[in-house]
Design a protein around this motif. Sequence first.
Motif, PDB file in Angstrom:
ATOM      1  N   UNK A 152       0.862  -1.178   0.000  1.00  0.00           N
ATOM      2  CA  UNK A 152       0.000   0.000   0.000  1.00  0.00           C
ATOM      3  C   UNK A 152       0.899   1.229   0.000  1.00  0.00           C
ATOM      4  N   UNK A 153       0.801   2.030  -1.050  1.00  0.00           N
ATOM      5  CA  UNK A 153       1.738   3.142  -1.205  1.00  0.00           C
ATOM      6  C   UNK A 153       1.110   4.521  -1.108  1.00  0.00           C
ATOM      7  N   UNK A 154      -0.225   4.625  -1.232  1.00  0.00           N
ATOM      8  CA  UNK A 154      -0.878   5.942  -1.234  1.00  0.00           C
ATOM      9  C   UNK A 154      -2.234   5.824  -0.549  1.00  0.00           C
ATOM     10  N   UNK A 155      -2.581   6.846   0.247  1.00  0.00           N
ATOM     11  CA  UNK A 155      -3.942   7.004   0.766  1.00  0.00           C
ATOM     12  C   UNK A 155      -4.656   8.055  -0.072  1.00  0.00           C
ATOM     13  N   UNK A 156      -5.935   7.823  -0.360  1.00  0.00           N
ATOM     14  CA  UNK A 156      -6.738   8.744  -1.169  1.00  0.00           C
ATOM     15  C   UNK A 156      -8.012   9.054  -0.390  1.00  0.00           C
ATOM     16  N   UNK A 157      -8.279  10.331  -0.180  1.00  0.00           N
ATOM     17  CA  UNK A 157      -9.503  10.717   0.529  1.00  0.00           C
ATOM     18  C   UNK A 157     -10.685  10.701  -0.420  1.00  0.00           C
ATOM     19  N   UNK A 177       3.062   6.914   8.750  1.00  0.00           N
ATOM     20  CA  UNK A 177       3.417   5.709   8.003  1.00  0.00           C
ATOM     21  C   UNK A 177       4.406   5.976   6.881  1.00  0.00           C
ATOM     22  N   UNK A 178       4.698   7.248   6.618  1.00  0.00           N
ATOM     23  CA  UNK A 178       5.607   7.596   5.532  1.00  0.00           C
ATOM     24  C   UNK A 178       5.002   7.392   4.160  1.00  0.00           C
ATOM     25  N   UNK A 179       3.673   7.575   4.046  1.00  0.00           N
ATOM     26  CA  UNK A 179       2.985   7.354   2.775  1.00  0.00           C
ATOM     27  C   UNK A 179       2.414   8.666   2.234  1.00  0.00           C
ATOM     28  N   UNK A 180       2.407   8.852   0.911  1.00  0.00           N
ATOM     29  CA  UNK A 180       1.725  10.013   0.318  1.00  0.00           C
ATOM     30  C   UNK A 180       0.220   9.937   0.564  1.00  0.00           C
ATOM     31  N   UNK A 181      -0.427  11.105   0.540  1.00  0.00           N
ATOM     32  CA  UNK A 181      -1.874  11.163   0.751  1.00  0.00           C
ATOM     33  C   UNK A 181      -2.459  12.231  -0.172  1.00  0.00           C
ATOM     34  N   UNK A 182      -3.570  11.873  -0.833  1.00  0.00           N
ATOM     35  CA  UNK A 182      -4.201  12.730  -1.831  1.00  0.00           C
ATOM     36  C   UNK A 182      -5.535  13.251  -1.328  1.00  0.00           C
ATOM     37  N   UNK A 183      -5.795  14.512  -1.591  1.00  0.00           N
ATOM     38  CA  UNK A 183      -7.046  15.158  -1.212  1.00  0.00           C
ATOM     39  C   UNK A 183      -8.180  14.687  -2.128  1.00  0.00           C
ATOM     40  N   UNK A 184      -9.413  14.858  -1.674  1.00  0.00           N
ATOM     41  CA  UNK A 184     -10.585  14.447  -2.433  1.00  0.00           C
ATOM     42  C   UNK A 184     -10.928  15.417  -3.551  1.00  0.00           C
ATOM     43  N   UNK A 219     -11.400  14.963   9.989  1.00  0.00           N
ATOM     44  CA  UNK A 219     -11.108  13.737   9.242  1.00  0.00           C
ATOM     45  C   UNK A 219      -9.895  13.906   8.342  1.00  0.00           C
ATOM     46  N   UNK A 220      -9.816  15.033   7.641  1.00  0.00           N
ATOM     47  CA  UNK A 220      -8.677  15.285   6.769  1.00  0.00           C
ATOM     48  C   UNK A 220      -7.378  15.281   7.567  1.00  0.00           C
ATOM     49  N   UNK A 221      -7.385  15.954   8.695  1.00  0.00           N
ATOM     50  CA  UNK A 221      -6.180  16.043   9.519  1.00  0.00           C
ATOM     51  C   UNK A 221      -5.793  14.688  10.097  1.00  0.00           C
ATOM     52  N   UNK A 222      -6.785  13.910  10.504  1.00  0.00           N
ATOM     53  CA  UNK A 222      -6.506  12.586  11.070  1.00  0.00           C
ATOM     54  C   UNK A 222      -5.850  11.678  10.020  1.00  0.00           C
ATOM     55  N   UNK A 235      -3.041  22.000   0.079  1.00  0.00           N
ATOM     56  CA  UNK A 235      -1.577  22.088   0.182  1.00  0.00           C
ATOM     57  C   UNK A 235      -1.160  22.588   1.552  1.00  0.00           C
ATOM     58  N   UNK A 236      -1.875  23.587   2.072  1.00  0.00           N
ATOM     59  CA  UNK A 236      -1.522  24.117   3.383  1.00  0.00           C
ATOM     60  C   UNK A 236      -1.676  23.060   4.470  1.00  0.00           C
ATOM     61  N   UNK A 237      -2.679  22.200   4.341  1.00  0.00           N
ATOM     62  CA  UNK A 237      -2.870  21.127   5.313  1.00  0.00           C
ATOM     63  C   UNK A 237      -1.745  20.100   5.240  1.00  0.00           C
ATOM     64  N   UNK A 238      -1.200  19.891   4.034  1.00  0.00           N
ATOM     65  CA  UNK A 238      -0.104  18.944   3.884  1.00  0.00           C
ATOM     66  C   UNK A 238      -0.311  17.871   2.844  1.00  0.00           C
ATOM     67  N   UNK A 239      -1.407  17.911   2.095  1.00  0.00           N
ATOM     68  CA  UNK A 239      -1.649  16.896   1.069  1.00  0.00           C
ATOM     69  C   UNK A 239      -0.595  16.987  -0.034  1.00  0.00           C
ATOM     70  N   UNK A 240      -0.300  15.845  -0.643  1.00  0.00           N
ATOM     71  CA  UNK A 240       0.678  15.789  -1.733  1.00  0.00           C
ATOM     72  C   UNK A 240       0.076  16.223  -3.062  1.00  0.00           C
ATOM     73  N   UNK A 241      -1.237  16.156  -3.181  1.00  0.00           N
ATOM     74  CA  UNK A 241      -1.924  16.529  -4.410  1.00  0.00           C
ATOM     75  C   UNK A 241      -3.407  16.339  -4.229  1.00  0.00           C
ATOM     76  N   UNK A 242      -4.130  16.440  -5.349  1.00  0.00           N
ATOM     77  CA  UNK A 242      -5.583  16.398  -5.279  1.00  0.00           C
ATOM     78  C   UNK A 242      -6.137  15.540  -6.402  1.00  0.00           C
TER      79      UNK A 242
END
Length: 285
Positions: free
Chosen positions: A142-147, A181-188, A170-173, A207-214
């Motif tokens: 598992x390499x990426x989380x996607x909201x 976990x050292x994994x990228x995470x994408x916004x919804x 939820x986004x922050x959690x 981006x300000x929250x810390x997401x890698x992309x959208x």
Amino acid sequence: MRPRRSVLYLPGANERALQKASTLAADALVLDLEDSVAPDAKESARRRVCETVAAAPYGRREVAIRVNGLDTPWHDADVRAAAEAGPDAVVVPKVGSASDVHAVEATLADAGAPEHTTIWAMIETPAAVLRAEEIATASDALTVLVLGTNDLVKELHAETVRGRAPLLASLSWCLLAARAAGKPVLDGVYNDVRDTEGFEAECVQGRQLGFDGKTLIHPSQLEPCNRVFSPSEAETDHARRVVAAFEEAMAEGRAVATVDGRMVENLHVEQARRILALAEAAQAH
């Protein structure tokens, strides 16, 4: 570093959209077999998507296939067909636990998926949010989380509003879980493709929250998304000066440096080097 500033969903039943995607400035493409495909078109869309992925028409873009959920009659066949096609990733909707990740991983292995095909887990329910760390650390595959923010709004009985106040916890959690976990995470996604101002504001927030992309639903969203999630010239210039000043200080036996009147320590250098790596990856893409 692989940029994932803009991750565009493409309807798997729409052959024209799949063809056009080879000309779009998306960092990643998700060829969708789930929400955008009607039940009576699932099998034909699966064939079309897997044939497209196997033909590899998208160049440097990262390519993923979103399969149907684990609780649907199409899931197993989707995963097995995806394994044969060999995309960069399989996007799994409504992942709720580590056991869901393990089940997909086992099916991919049984179907002979290549090593480069990883799992992206979509977090779309309150239970998944509360188990986000468990999911993020379930497997190295598992390499990426996607909201999945649309489903999350529905499940929370919340409202879709500017600023996303009902979703911020939820986004922050999920961000905390991904970073731990050292994994990228994408916004919804942002649903109103006509509301360019609102979309860009949400990109800035992400981006300000810390997401890698959208994740995106329309090609018109690509330019502002890529721009917002790319380091600006000013940020890149400042990052270069931070690295240079710190390296000079270290060469002179000092542990700290000063740039624009502000103290620079090792943590600032790590941030600066990340910005430079992002800028280089974005430019190469």
